[in-house]
Design a protein around this motif. Structure first.
Motif, PDB file in Angstrom:
ATOM      1  N   SER A 277      41.858  46.759  40.687  1.00  0.00           N
ATOM      2  CA  SER A 277      43.089  45.970  40.701  1.00  0.00           C
ATOM      3  C   SER A 277      43.226  45.247  42.025  1.00  0.00           C
ATOM      4  CB  SER A 277      44.312  46.872  40.494  1.00  0.00           C
ATOM      5  OG  SER A 277      44.240  47.551  39.263  1.00  0.00           O
ATOM      6  N   VAL A 278      43.676  43.996  41.967  1.00  0.00           N
ATOM      7  CA  VAL A 278      43.946  43.218  43.182  1.00  0.00           C
ATOM      8  C   VAL A 278      45.262  43.703  43.775  1.00  0.00           C
ATOM      9  CG1 VAL A 278      44.377  40.922  44.126  1.00  0.00           C
ATOM     10  CG2 VAL A 278      42.779  41.205  42.209  1.00  0.00           C
ATOM     11  N   ILE A 279      45.256  44.083  45.059  1.00  0.00           N
ATOM     12  CA  ILE A 279      46.498  44.479  45.723  1.00  0.00           C
ATOM     13  C   ILE A 279      46.816  43.572  46.918  1.00  0.00           C
ATOM     14  CG2 ILE A 279      46.449  46.874  44.940  1.00  0.00           C
ATOM     15  CD1 ILE A 279      45.314  47.651  47.690  1.00  0.00           C
ATOM     16  N   SER A 280      45.854  42.753  47.344  1.00  0.00           N
ATOM     17  CA  SER A 280      46.104  41.737  48.375  1.00  0.00           C
ATOM     18  C   SER A 280      44.983  40.720  48.274  1.00  0.00           C
ATOM     19  CB  SER A 280      46.158  42.357  49.773  1.00  0.00           C
ATOM     20  OG  SER A 280      44.862  42.605  50.264  1.00  0.00           O
ATOM     21  N   ASN A 281      44.990  39.730  49.164  1.00  0.00           N
ATOM     22  CA  ASN A 281      43.946  38.700  49.080  1.00  0.00           C
ATOM     23  C   ASN A 281      42.607  39.178  49.628  1.00  0.00           C
ATOM     24  OD1 ASN A 281      44.531  38.756  51.777  1.00  0.00           O
ATOM     25  ND2 ASN A 281      45.008  36.567  51.963  1.00  0.00           N
ATOM     26  N   SER A 282      42.558  40.424  50.130  1.00  0.00           N
ATOM     27  CA  SER A 282      41.281  40.933  50.651  1.00  0.00           C
ATOM     28  C   SER A 282      41.004  42.384  50.253  1.00  0.00           C
ATOM     29  CB  SER A 282      41.247  40.807  52.183  1.00  0.00           C
ATOM     30  OG  SER A 282      42.345  41.485  52.765  1.00  0.00           O
ATOM     31  N   TRP A 283      41.916  43.004  49.478  1.00  0.00           N
ATOM     32  CA  TRP A 283      41.723  44.415  49.126  1.00  0.00           C
ATOM     33  C   TRP A 283      41.899  44.639  47.623  1.00  0.00           C
ATOM     34  CZ3 TRP A 283      39.994  48.202  52.332  1.00  0.00           C
ATOM     35  CH2 TRP A 283      40.037  47.953  53.711  1.00  0.00           C
ATOM     36  N   LEU A 284      41.042  45.547  47.106  1.00  0.00           N
ATOM     37  CA  LEU A 284      41.128  46.023  45.729  1.00  0.00           C
ATOM     38  C   LEU A 284      41.306  47.529  45.763  1.00  0.00           C
ATOM     39  CD1 LEU A 284      37.973  44.199  44.221  1.00  0.00           C
ATOM     40  CD2 LEU A 284      40.286  43.272  44.521  1.00  0.00           C
ATOM     41  N   VAL A 285      41.858  48.077  44.680  1.00  0.00           N
ATOM     42  CA  VAL A 285      41.955  49.524  44.541  1.00  0.00           C
ATOM     43  C   VAL A 285      41.275  49.920  43.237  1.00  0.00           C
ATOM     44  CG1 VAL A 285      44.214  49.493  43.396  1.00  0.00           C
ATOM     45  CG2 VAL A 285      43.506  51.527  44.662  1.00  0.00           C
ATOM     46  N   SER A 286      40.528  51.013  43.278  1.00  0.00           N
ATOM     47  CA  SER A 286      39.771  51.452  42.114  1.00  0.00           C
ATOM     48  C   SER A 286      39.713  52.985  42.120  1.00  0.00           C
ATOM     49  CB  SER A 286      38.365  50.835  42.126  1.00  0.00           C
ATOM     50  OG  SER A 286      37.673  51.118  40.943  1.00  0.00           O
ATOM     51  N   ALA A 287      38.811  53.537  41.292  1.00  0.00           N
ATOM     52  CA  ALA A 287      38.664  54.999  41.196  1.00  0.00           C
ATOM     53  C   ALA A 287      37.503  55.469  42.050  1.00  0.00           C
ATOM     54  CB  ALA A 287      38.435  55.402  39.743  1.00  0.00           C
ATOM     55  N   ALA A 288      37.698  56.591  42.720  1.00  0.00           N
ATOM     56  CA  ALA A 288      36.652  57.113  43.621  1.00  0.00           C
ATOM     57  C   ALA A 288      35.382  57.459  42.862  1.00  0.00           C
ATOM     58  CB  ALA A 288      37.186  58.338  44.363  1.00  0.00           C
ATOM     59  N   HIS A 289      35.516  57.926  41.621  1.00  0.00           N
ATOM     60  CA  HIS A 289      34.311  58.413  40.926  1.00  0.00           C
ATOM     61  C   HIS A 289      33.345  57.272  40.580  1.00  0.00           C
ATOM     62  CE1 HIS A 289      36.591  57.409  37.132  1.00  0.00           C
ATOM     63  NE2 HIS A 289      35.385  57.106  36.712  1.00  0.00           N
TER      64      HIS A 289
ATOM     65  N   ASP B 227      41.409  60.776  42.888  1.00  0.00           N
ATOM     66  CA  ASP B 227      40.400  59.833  42.385  1.00  0.00           C
ATOM     67  C   ASP B 227      40.847  58.395  42.673  1.00  0.00           C
ATOM     68  OD1 ASP B 227      38.221  58.757  41.126  1.00  0.00           O
ATOM     69  OD2 ASP B 227      38.864  59.235  39.090  1.00  0.00           O
ATOM     70  N   ILE B 228      40.691  58.004  43.929  1.00  0.00           N
ATOM     71  CA  ILE B 228      41.128  56.677  44.352  1.00  0.00           C
ATOM     72  C   ILE B 228      40.214  56.163  45.449  1.00  0.00           C
ATOM     73  CG2 ILE B 228      42.775  57.595  46.043  1.00  0.00           C
ATOM     74  CD1 ILE B 228      44.604  55.212  45.354  1.00  0.00           C
ATOM     75  N   ALA B 229      39.979  54.845  45.449  1.00  0.00           N
ATOM     76  CA  ALA B 229      39.138  54.217  46.463  1.00  0.00           C
ATOM     77  C   ALA B 229      39.664  52.819  46.748  1.00  0.00           C
ATOM     78  CB  ALA B 229      37.685  54.151  45.997  1.00  0.00           C
ATOM     79  N   LEU B 230      39.456  52.380  47.986  1.00  0.00           N
ATOM     80  CA  LEU B 230      39.821  51.030  48.398  1.00  0.00           C
ATOM     81  C   LEU B 230      38.557  50.216  48.629  1.00  0.00           C
ATOM     82  CD1 LEU B 230      42.709  51.669  50.940  1.00  0.00           C
ATOM     83  CD2 LEU B 230      42.881  50.325  48.843  1.00  0.00           C
ATOM     84  N   LEU B 231      38.583  48.945  48.229  1.00  0.00           N
ATOM     85  CA  LEU B 231      37.446  48.057  48.408  1.00  0.00           C
ATOM     86  C   LEU B 231      37.913  46.816  49.176  1.00  0.00           C
ATOM     87  CD1 LEU B 231      36.887  49.760  45.725  1.00  0.00           C
ATOM     88  CD2 LEU B 231      35.356  47.920  45.071  1.00  0.00           C
ATOM     89  N   GLU B 232      37.229  46.539  50.293  1.00  0.00           N
ATOM     90  CA  GLU B 232      37.547  45.344  51.062  1.00  0.00           C
ATOM     91  C   GLU B 232      36.564  44.243  50.696  1.00  0.00           C
ATOM     92  OE1 GLU B 232      38.431  43.931  55.679  1.00  0.00           O
ATOM     93  OE2 GLU B 232      37.376  45.827  55.285  1.00  0.00           O
ATOM     94  N   LEU B 233      37.081  43.053  50.431  1.00  0.00           N
ATOM     95  CA  LEU B 233      36.252  41.906  50.067  1.00  0.00           C
ATOM     96  C   LEU B 233      35.662  41.266  51.310  1.00  0.00           C
ATOM     97  CD1 LEU B 233      38.626  40.227  47.444  1.00  0.00           C
ATOM     98  CD2 LEU B 233      36.794  41.881  47.014  1.00  0.00           C
ATOM     99  N   THR B 234      34.469  40.702  51.161  1.00  0.00           N
ATOM    100  CA  THR B 234      33.848  40.026  52.303  1.00  0.00           C
ATOM    101  C   THR B 234      34.617  38.767  52.681  1.00  0.00           C
ATOM    102  OG1 THR B 234      32.375  38.907  50.745  1.00  0.00           O
ATOM    103  CG2 THR B 234      31.523  40.887  51.834  1.00  0.00           C
ATOM    104  N   ASP B 235      35.214  38.104  51.692  1.00  0.00           N
ATOM    105  CA  ASP B 235      35.997  36.888  51.938  1.00  0.00           C
ATOM    106  C   ASP B 235      37.315  36.989  51.171  1.00  0.00           C
ATOM    107  OD1 ASP B 235      33.982  35.157  53.428  1.00  0.00           O
ATOM    108  OD2 ASP B 235      32.863  35.617  51.592  1.00  0.00           O
TER     109      ASP B 235
END
Length: 836
Positions: free
Chosen positions: A625-637, A692-700
């Protein structure tokens, strides 16, 4: 003598009087006095008369020149039919001599007509012909009046009543050449009025045989439409044809009173001939297609002076007009509203006679039924008449059974406000065995036998749930229905008589309301009616303005706590520092989504925070899920390395697709981003799926668009109650071990009480999890949906991320709901690691 003197001062004066001055002899003193009195009276009267006349003139000058004119402008839109003249092509051109000549004649007739109405004449200003069309000739016009506000409604009524009386008569004493057989006029919405002579944004279009033509709002697509626009497109087709109009792109302001498009089944903007009025933004998958009843159509665009948007692009073409939509059909077939799936045309009149071989009977199944809803008096203006009853509105799948081997189905639509229409099939059936091998519902629907007595209203009329013997895992309602034990005491009245909620014992930290509902004890006496019957706010003593902070109360940035439940981003400033309404540019769905029937495909832009995560070797693997213009949230597994050497924990192996709707369809709306950083919760438990949660930072960073938007993150105090419906989305498998989805799928699921979920599933449901689904099975997330959002739509339209797809026992199994990471537990963790 000095220049300028009246007499010679050198003459002697006697007794102070010049010698040369001569006096007249004295007259009769009485006569002299009498004449003086008459003259004085006459002079006085003259002066008074002059004063009165001056006052009157002054009043008249003030009245006509200086007194404020409180009259208001009233515009009326109408048309009339001229039967003794033939339409010619040059009447389409408002600059042609033929147009000007006939327009002048009609305007003269209109002026004579309205000036001849005693109740209209004092307010009449002008009549202006704007267009002509065939039939024999239809003249469209504006009528302008100026009327005191207190006379406005009276004038509306007079014009409405008297214009109907004019219909059917000519006016030979004024214009002998015109024979009028129709005369329609109605008050015009002032939003849609502009001086008729202004042609800055008026376009005349004509459809060509076999050609799809286009037009667009001014500036589209390079710039937004201009402010304060009033534009109209007059569209014509050849004789004996109709027009099909489709908006392929539509992006206007979301408030219709500011900017809107209106479409008319006429060349005059008469309200009762308005097919539709729209604003906002519609996705390409839900572009609306409109049909005219004759060979003309009017499209208008009105905008205000603020917040201009890209506008629209539309296509139109001409179609041969169906002479009849009535026919006799034998044995089986399909019937639809005219031109389905386009919006049905105004003034449709169809009759179908359906016949099957006796002794079998006729059965009609409406798979789609979307007509205009009944009016305020519950009268159907557009309707299907079948079995002697008129049906309108929005219906689920509907079945109608005939009493014999013949049935008549009628469809009627009025002059305005069409909609999507209906699609139905008919066949024969054996009255003694209407559903071979299946259960026959009372309403004629056939369902699988295993759906009988399962606690769900599969028939639509509950007929399969009557006279059931409840199984050990079901609750017997007072009404006789059987409901799953796991719906008991969930805060939802599943029985219909509330008997599934009346027997409930609340948990230790809950209070029991008078209506048997359970709410957290901490919510008692907080000046909010969480029970719904006010019982949690009784016997509270004097209300205090001091609200102690606890885990159930929202904490403002200034350290104070407020009583209101879920106050963040609800559009109301509840915190004194306004912190509850900060960072609320989230959870919005720019596209408007009309009612869609059939299938669970999501629409383009319906869930703009949905992300497809592709592992470079396998393609789509998880959601996010998009939570900002540079971060996503997903599941840790999703990011745990496996025994085959796949490095799921390595950011470089992942690609995120934002704005995607159909897998592999990477159109210009889709944004592709690499992953710069993956942050998995340090307490993630791969055995229990806890945390079961993870954050993903986008390169751009990514720019937000109509199909890419962030979802709102819930505060730690945000309450997603048991029984609440939420939506899950993803491209996972369509069934357990089945094929993956190509089009983004959506499903509605209901939150289940945690203790019930613990009894159903093989693993422990912790306080960091939400449980949701349908215990009858059939609807669930599946492999490939992991990490995707569980979206909760709040009453104000804002959407919050209630959960993250985590785990479950298989997919859509009976009594096996899905489990989701409870995001409200991780708001602080997300803020700490993302800096949001």
């Amino acid at each position: 003598m000095e220049s300028g003197l009246k007499f010679d001062r050198t003459k002697e004066e006697v007794n102070g009087i010049p010698e040369e001055m001569e006096f007249l002899p004295a007259s009769n003193q009485r006569k002299l006095e009498k004449r003086s009195r008459k003259e004085r009276a006459l002079l006085g009267g003259l002066i008074v008369g002059i004063a009165l006349l001056s006052l009157l003139v002054g009043l008249l000058v003030w009245h006509f020149q200086f007194r404020p004119d409180n009259r208001i402008k009233k515009m009326y839109s109408g048309y009339l039919t001229i039967t003794n003249k033939k339409f010619t092509e040059d009447l389409e051109d408002s600059d042609s001599a033929a147009f000007k000549q006939l327009a002048a004649t009609v305007e003269e007739m209109l002026q004579s007509t309205y000036m001849g109405m005693a109740a209209v004449a004092p307010y009449y200003v002008r009549s202006t012909v704007t267009a002509f069309s065939e039939g024999s000739i239809i003249a469209y016009y504006w009528l302008e009046c100026r009327v005191p506000p207190e006379k406005s409604e009276e004038l509306d009524k007079v014009i409405r009543v008297t214009s109907s009386k004019v219909s059917g008569r000519s006016n030979p004493s004024i214009v002998k050449s015109l024979r009028i057989t129709d005369f329609v006029v109605a008050s015009a919405d002032l939003r849609k009025v502009k001086p008729p002579k202004n042609k800055n944004c008026i376009f005349d279009l004509h459809a060509e045989a076999g050609v799809v033509s286009t037009f667009a709002s001014p500036g589209f697509p390079d710039s937004p439409y201009p402010a304060n626009s009033w534009c109209q497109w007059i569209i014509r087709a050849d004789p004996h044809h109709i027009l099909e109009l489709q908006f392929v792109t539509f992006d206007l302001e979301n408030i219709c009173r500011n900017d809107f498009v209106a479409v008319y089944d006429s060349l005059s903007p008469i309200e009762k001939r308005e097919i539709t009025e729209r604003c906002g933004m519609y996705p390409p998958t839900n572009a609306f297609k409109l049909i005219s009843s004759h060979n003309v159509m009017l499209v208008t665009l009105m905008t205000d002076d603020d917040e201009n948007y890209p506008g629209f692009k539309a296509e139109f073409r001409q179609l041969p007009k169906e002479k009849e939509c009535s026919e006799v059909l034998e044995e089986s077939g399909t019937i639809t509203s005219p031109y389905y799936p386009a919006y049905y045309p105004p003034r449709a009149d169809c009759t179908w006679t359906l016949r099957v071989a006796p002794p079998r009977r006729v059965k009609v199944v409406f798979h789609v039924f979307l007509l205009q809803h009944p009016d305020s008096n519950n009268v159907c203006r557009d309707y299907v008449e079948i079995n002697s009853k008129k049906i309108c509105g929005d219906k689920p799948m509907m079945v109608e059974l005939g009493n014999g081997n013949e049935m008549t189905v009628k469809f009627r639509s009025d002059e305005a406000e069409s909609f999507r229409g209906f699609n139905a099939t008919f066949e024969s059936y054996d009255a003694s065995k209407p559903c071979p091998g299946e259960f026959a519902c009372r309403n004629g629907r056939c369902i699988q036998m295993d759906l009988k007595c399962d606690g769900w209203n599969d028939c639509g009329d509950n007929s399969e749930e009557i006279n059931c013997e409840c199984s050990s895992d079901q609750f017997q309602c007072k009404s006789g229905f059987c409901k799953s034990n796991f719906w008991v005491c969930d805060g939802v009245n599943d029985c219909g008589d509330n008997s599934d909620e009346e027997i409930c014992e609340c948990e230790a930290n809950e209070m029991k309301c008078n209506n048997k509902k359970c709410v957290p004890e901490e919510l008692k006496c907080n000046q909010l009616d969480e029970c719904g019957d006010g019982s949690d706010e009784k016997d509270c003593g004097e209300a205090s303005n001091l609200v102690p902070c606890n885990e159930y109360r929202y904490k403002c940035n200034n350290g104070t706590c407020i009583q209101k439940l879920n106050p963040e981003c609800d559009g109301m400033k509840d915190c004194a520092d306004g912190s509850d309404e900060r960072n609320c540019d989230c959870g919005s769905r720019p596209y408007k989504h009309s009612r869609i029937v059939g299938g669970m495909d999501a629409e383009v832009g319906e869930w703009p925070w949905q992300v497809s995560l592709h592992f470079k070797q396998f393609g789509h693997t998880c959601g996010a899920s998009v939570i900002s213009n540079s971060w996503l949230v997903s599941a840790a597994h999703c990011f745990q390395d496996d025994r085959n050497g796949n490095r799921f924990s390595e950011p470089g192996n992942w690609v995120a697709y934002l704005g995607l709707h159909v897998q592999q369809n990477l159109n210009k709306r889709v944004e592709k981003r690499n992953i710069k950083h993956i942050i998995v919760h340090k307490h993630y438990n791969s055995q229990m799926f806890d945390n079961d949660i993870a954050l993903l930072e986008l390169t751009d960073t990514v720019l937000f668009t109509s199909v890419i938007q962030p979802i709102c993150l819930p505060d730690a105090t945000h309450n997603f109650p048991v029984g609440k419906s939420t939506w899950i989305t993803g491209w996972g498998r369509l069934k357990e071990d089945g094929d993956v989805a190509t089009v983004l799928q959506k499903a509605e699921v209901r939150i289940i009480r945690r203790k019930h979920c613990n009894e159903l599933l093989s693993s422990t449901i912790t306080s960091n999890m939400l449980c949701a689904g349908y215990l009858s099975g059939g609807i669930d997330a599946c492999q490939g949906d992991s990490g995707g959002p569980m979206s909760s739509v709040e009453t104000n339209g804002k959407v919050f991320l209630a959960g993250i797809v985590s785990w479950g026992d298989g997919c859509a199994r009976k009594n096996k709901p899905g489990v989701y990471t409870k995001v409200s537990k991780y708001r602080q963790w997300i803020t700490q690691h993302s800096g949001m």
